[in-house]
Design a protein around this motif. Sequence first.
Motif, PDB file in Angstrom:
ATOM      1  N   VAL A   1     155.826 -39.191 -10.246  1.00  0.00           N
ATOM      2  CA  VAL A   1     154.924 -39.430  -9.565  1.00  0.00           C
ATOM      3  C   VAL A   1     156.793 -40.067  -8.322  1.00  0.00           C
ATOM      4  N   GLU A   2     156.797 -39.484  -7.440  1.00  0.00           N
ATOM      5  CA  GLU A   2     158.194 -40.150  -6.058  1.00  0.00           C
ATOM      6  C   GLU A   2     157.116 -39.610  -4.985  1.00  0.00           C
ATOM      7  N   THR A   3     157.860 -40.992  -4.509  1.00  0.00           N
ATOM      8  CA  THR A   3     157.122 -41.714  -2.501  1.00  0.00           C
ATOM      9  C   THR A   3     157.324 -40.794  -1.174  1.00  0.00           C
ATOM     10  N   HIS A   4     156.835 -39.780  -0.615  1.00  0.00           N
ATOM     11  CA  HIS A   4     157.357 -39.068   0.312  1.00  0.00           C
ATOM     12  C   HIS A   4     158.086 -39.650   1.503  1.00  0.00           C
ATOM     13  N   PRO A   5     158.612 -38.872   1.951  1.00  0.00           N
ATOM     14  CA  PRO A   5     159.681 -40.321   3.251  1.00  0.00           C
ATOM     15  C   PRO A   5     158.216 -40.964   3.594  1.00  0.00           C
ATOM     16  N   SER A   6     156.945 -40.521   4.041  1.00  0.00           N
ATOM     17  CA  SER A   6     156.398 -41.089   5.155  1.00  0.00           C
ATOM     18  C   SER A   6     155.599 -42.055   4.295  1.00  0.00           C
ATOM     19  N   GLY A   7     155.274 -42.110   2.704  1.00  0.00           N
ATOM     20  CA  GLY A   7     154.874 -43.092   2.017  1.00  0.00           C
ATOM     21  C   GLY A   7     153.448 -42.625   1.357  1.00  0.00           C
TER      22      GLY A   7
ATOM     23  N   ALA B   1     153.397 -33.684  14.619  1.00  0.00           N
ATOM     24  CA  ALA B   1     155.106 -34.153  13.919  1.00  0.00           C
ATOM     25  C   ALA B   1     154.567 -36.027  13.950  1.00  0.00           C
ATOM     26  N   THR B   2     153.898 -36.504  14.635  1.00  0.00           N
ATOM     27  CA  THR B   2     154.062 -37.686  14.851  1.00  0.00           C
ATOM     28  C   THR B   2     152.977 -38.428  14.418  1.00  0.00           C
ATOM     29  N   PRO B   3     153.587 -39.185  13.336  1.00  0.00           N
ATOM     30  CA  PRO B   3     153.123 -39.803  12.325  1.00  0.00           C
ATOM     31  C   PRO B   3     151.884 -40.222  12.230  1.00  0.00           C
ATOM     32  N   LEU B   4     151.131 -40.752  11.256  1.00  0.00           N
ATOM     33  CA  LEU B   4     149.778 -41.734  11.611  1.00  0.00           C
ATOM     34  C   LEU B   4     149.968 -43.232  11.610  1.00  0.00           C
ATOM     35  N   GLU B   5     150.949 -43.591  10.813  1.00  0.00           N
ATOM     36  CA  GLU B   5     151.140 -44.975  10.367  1.00  0.00           C
ATOM     37  C   GLU B   5     151.842 -45.057  11.598  1.00  0.00           C
ATOM     38  N   GLY B   6     151.765 -46.519  12.248  1.00  0.00           N
ATOM     39  CA  GLY B   6     152.618 -47.763  12.905  1.00  0.00           C
ATOM     40  C   GLY B   6     152.524 -48.317  13.381  1.00  0.00           C
ATOM     41  N   ASP B   7     152.600 -49.320  14.240  1.00  0.00           N
ATOM     42  CA  ASP B   7     153.484 -50.636  14.325  1.00  0.00           C
ATOM     43  C   ASP B   7     151.845 -51.536  14.025  1.00  0.00           C
ATOM     44  N   MET B   8     151.752 -52.627  13.194  1.00  0.00           N
ATOM     45  CA  MET B   8     150.200 -53.166  13.050  1.00  0.00           C
ATOM     46  C   MET B   8     150.325 -53.935  13.930  1.00  0.00           C
TER      47      MET B   8
ATOM     48  N   TRP C   1     142.446 -47.752  12.474  1.00  0.00           N
ATOM     49  CA  TRP C   1     142.405 -48.571  13.163  1.00  0.00           C
ATOM     50  C   TRP C   1     143.486 -47.849  14.512  1.00  0.00           C
ATOM     51  N   ARG C   2     143.932 -46.719  14.246  1.00  0.00           N
ATOM     52  CA  ARG C   2     144.092 -46.046  15.222  1.00  0.00           C
ATOM     53  C   ARG C   2     143.036 -45.274  16.396  1.00  0.00           C
ATOM     54  N   GLU C   3     142.028 -44.707  15.934  1.00  0.00           N
ATOM     55  CA  GLU C   3     141.240 -44.234  17.122  1.00  0.00           C
ATOM     56  C   GLU C   3     140.990 -46.010  18.020  1.00  0.00           C
ATOM     57  N   SER C   4     140.137 -46.901  17.232  1.00  0.00           N
ATOM     58  CA  SER C   4     140.185 -48.205  17.873  1.00  0.00           C
ATOM     59  C   SER C   4     141.497 -48.492  18.301  1.00  0.00           C
ATOM     60  N   GLU C   5     142.974 -48.678  18.072  1.00  0.00           N
ATOM     61  CA  GLU C   5     143.725 -48.943  19.009  1.00  0.00           C
ATOM     62  C   GLU C   5     143.471 -48.426  20.043  1.00  0.00           C
ATOM     63  N   VAL C   6     143.948 -46.545  20.247  1.00  0.00           N
ATOM     64  CA  VAL C   6     143.707 -46.314  21.723  1.00  0.00           C
ATOM     65  C   VAL C   6     142.898 -46.496  22.532  1.00  0.00           C
ATOM     66  N   LEU C   7     141.656 -46.631  21.602  1.00  0.00           N
ATOM     67  CA  LEU C   7     140.595 -47.191  22.811  1.00  0.00           C
ATOM     68  C   LEU C   7     140.433 -48.676  23.418  1.00  0.00           C
ATOM     69  N   ILE C   8     140.980 -49.240  22.855  1.00  0.00           N
ATOM     70  CA  ILE C   8     141.207 -51.187  23.168  1.00  0.00           C
ATOM     71  C   ILE C   8     142.600 -50.247  24.147  1.00  0.00           C
ATOM     72  N   SER C   9     143.760 -49.904  24.247  1.00  0.00           N
ATOM     73  CA  SER C   9     144.479 -50.132  25.099  1.00  0.00           C
ATOM     74  C   SER C   9     143.991 -48.881  26.144  1.00  0.00           C
ATOM     75  N   GLY C  10     143.240 -47.832  25.834  1.00  0.00           N
ATOM     76  CA  GLY C  10     142.500 -46.897  27.040  1.00  0.00           C
ATOM     77  C   GLY C  10     141.327 -47.355  27.818  1.00  0.00           C
ATOM     78  N   PHE C  11     141.583 -48.252  28.139  1.00  0.00           N
ATOM     79  CA  PHE C  11     140.003 -49.343  28.712  1.00  0.00           C
ATOM     80  C   PHE C  11     138.414 -48.937  27.940  1.00  0.00           C
ATOM     81  N   LEU C  12     139.164 -48.188  26.817  1.00  0.00           N
ATOM     82  CA  LEU C  12     137.472 -47.801  25.857  1.00  0.00           C
ATOM     83  C   LEU C  12     136.751 -46.340  26.503  1.00  0.00           C
ATOM     84  N   LEU C  13     137.872 -45.610  27.117  1.00  0.00           N
ATOM     85  CA  LEU C  13     137.677 -44.424  27.462  1.00  0.00           C
ATOM     86  C   LEU C  13     137.265 -43.305  27.443  1.00  0.00           C
ATOM     87  N   HIS C  14     136.335 -42.980  26.908  1.00  0.00           N
ATOM     88  CA  HIS C  14     136.581 -41.452  25.875  1.00  0.00           C
ATOM     89  C   HIS C  14     135.637 -40.366  26.387  1.00  0.00           C
TER      90      HIS C  14
END
Length: 504
Positions: free
Chosen positions: A14-20, A291-298, A469-482
């Motif tokens: 078992v090894e770890t992928h660069p993305s974790g 290409a954009t990773p799922l992980e990010g600044d938490m 987490w990503r979905e909620s972060e996007v909505l909070i930063s984007g004034f809850l608009l979808h």
Amino acid sequence: MVAVSVVSIGCATVETHPSGRETVDNPPNSSVTLSDQEIPQSDPPATGSSVRLVSSESPPATPAENRSDEKEAGSKFLRPPAVPAPPAAIEINQQLAPRGEPLTLEHLEALACQNNPTLLQAQGQIEGELGKAIQAGLWPNPVVSYVQEQIGVGGTPGEFMGGAIQQRIVTGHKLALSRAKYRVRAQAAEWHALEQQYRVLNDVRVHYFRTRGRHELVQIHRELLKSAEDTVLTARERYNVGQATRAQVHLANVALQRARLDLLRSENDYREAFETLTALVGVELPLSPLATPLEGDMTPIDWQDAASRLIADSPQLQAARSKLESDRITIRRETVQPVPDLIVEGSTGYNHEAGETVASARLAIEVPIFDWNQGTIRQAEADYARQQGEIRRMELLLKQDLARVYRGYVTAMQHATNYAEVILPEARSAYELQLRSYKENRIAWSEVLQTQADMFMLRAEYLRNLIAWRESEVLISGFLLHGGLMAPTAPPPPGHIDSIPKPR
């Protein structure tokens, strides 16, 4: 003689992928043949191996044959139950390997801004309100007429023959107020266009991360399927040496089929998410890697900062406030409506009776005795009061929605952080210890497989929390608009005041 060809894989590392993400490397294959007469004492399959069970046995036993086997149980060795093949009806998934150039989030956002039709609709609404502002401030056109009076008097073509021009002079700054009102409504339409842009971009971001996460879930379910295949092989071998019952082999077959179905569902979810993403972008795209990773600044978003920013800068509230200003100007406009306009008329022509050129002038006004616009003024005041309540209602509703989304954001962030820093490392350590214990002949291989499956399930749960987490972060930063394909918010519908040919 009934033979079962089994492809067995050696111990995997078992090894770890660069993305974790954890991956399993498969060593070269070795072939093991199991039959009723020959029961080899081979080692169990390795973790994460890719095992294909190819059965050359006869079709599954009928109930009568099962009863016959039950009678023979205990008196002679019975072959393990066959591994059932999946029904042909469910084998409809095409190859889902992404192809083409990797897509970044920024590239898809740019495509959406150019191709999403709702943004064009929102721009059209701005142009419509600007058109009303232009029309509402235009002066009335003059009226030019030809005049011929008392035709035939004294054998003449008429006592008076000439032309007249009439012009309405608008008083009380009515035109300026009307134009100002629709300019403010054009500003409201601009806020609605910004609101729609947030809806589109937020949806693109949400579905981008959802698609990326579901693709990684597909990879995990493929590993779980390999683990289920190893479990089936292990159960059959343990049955051959008398360490498992036929019921346990049947249950292993059931687990294998469920793992297959889970993988199919995961693949279907991934395809649905990618097609939804391309629909929001407005461009047909092949199934491509993201290409954009799922992980990010938490770094946590502060609740008070998010609430203050939402109330102060939300495009929805800004549009509502512009509407309130428009209603305020409407009251002023309707208040000056009774101020009478001046109707000026002048004419000139030849008087045949007098034999000379003459001219005339006329001035007319409409006296507001019975109708001084009292009903429309009252309507405008009611609209203003109602809009004040609407703004307050929207503020409370947005705060309520923010509380719900923020709860999901904090919960998903807490779970994802704990999984990444504690749970997944602990599960990995447990798996490595179990694997070492198996190599030292201290535990059964089935325990290693169960630990491996648990580790993959925990990884899948970690990914689901990352997506949330990503979905909620996007909505909070984007004034809850979808709702990137919903029609943009329209200007106020025309009422009594706006339904006349010339808006005011």
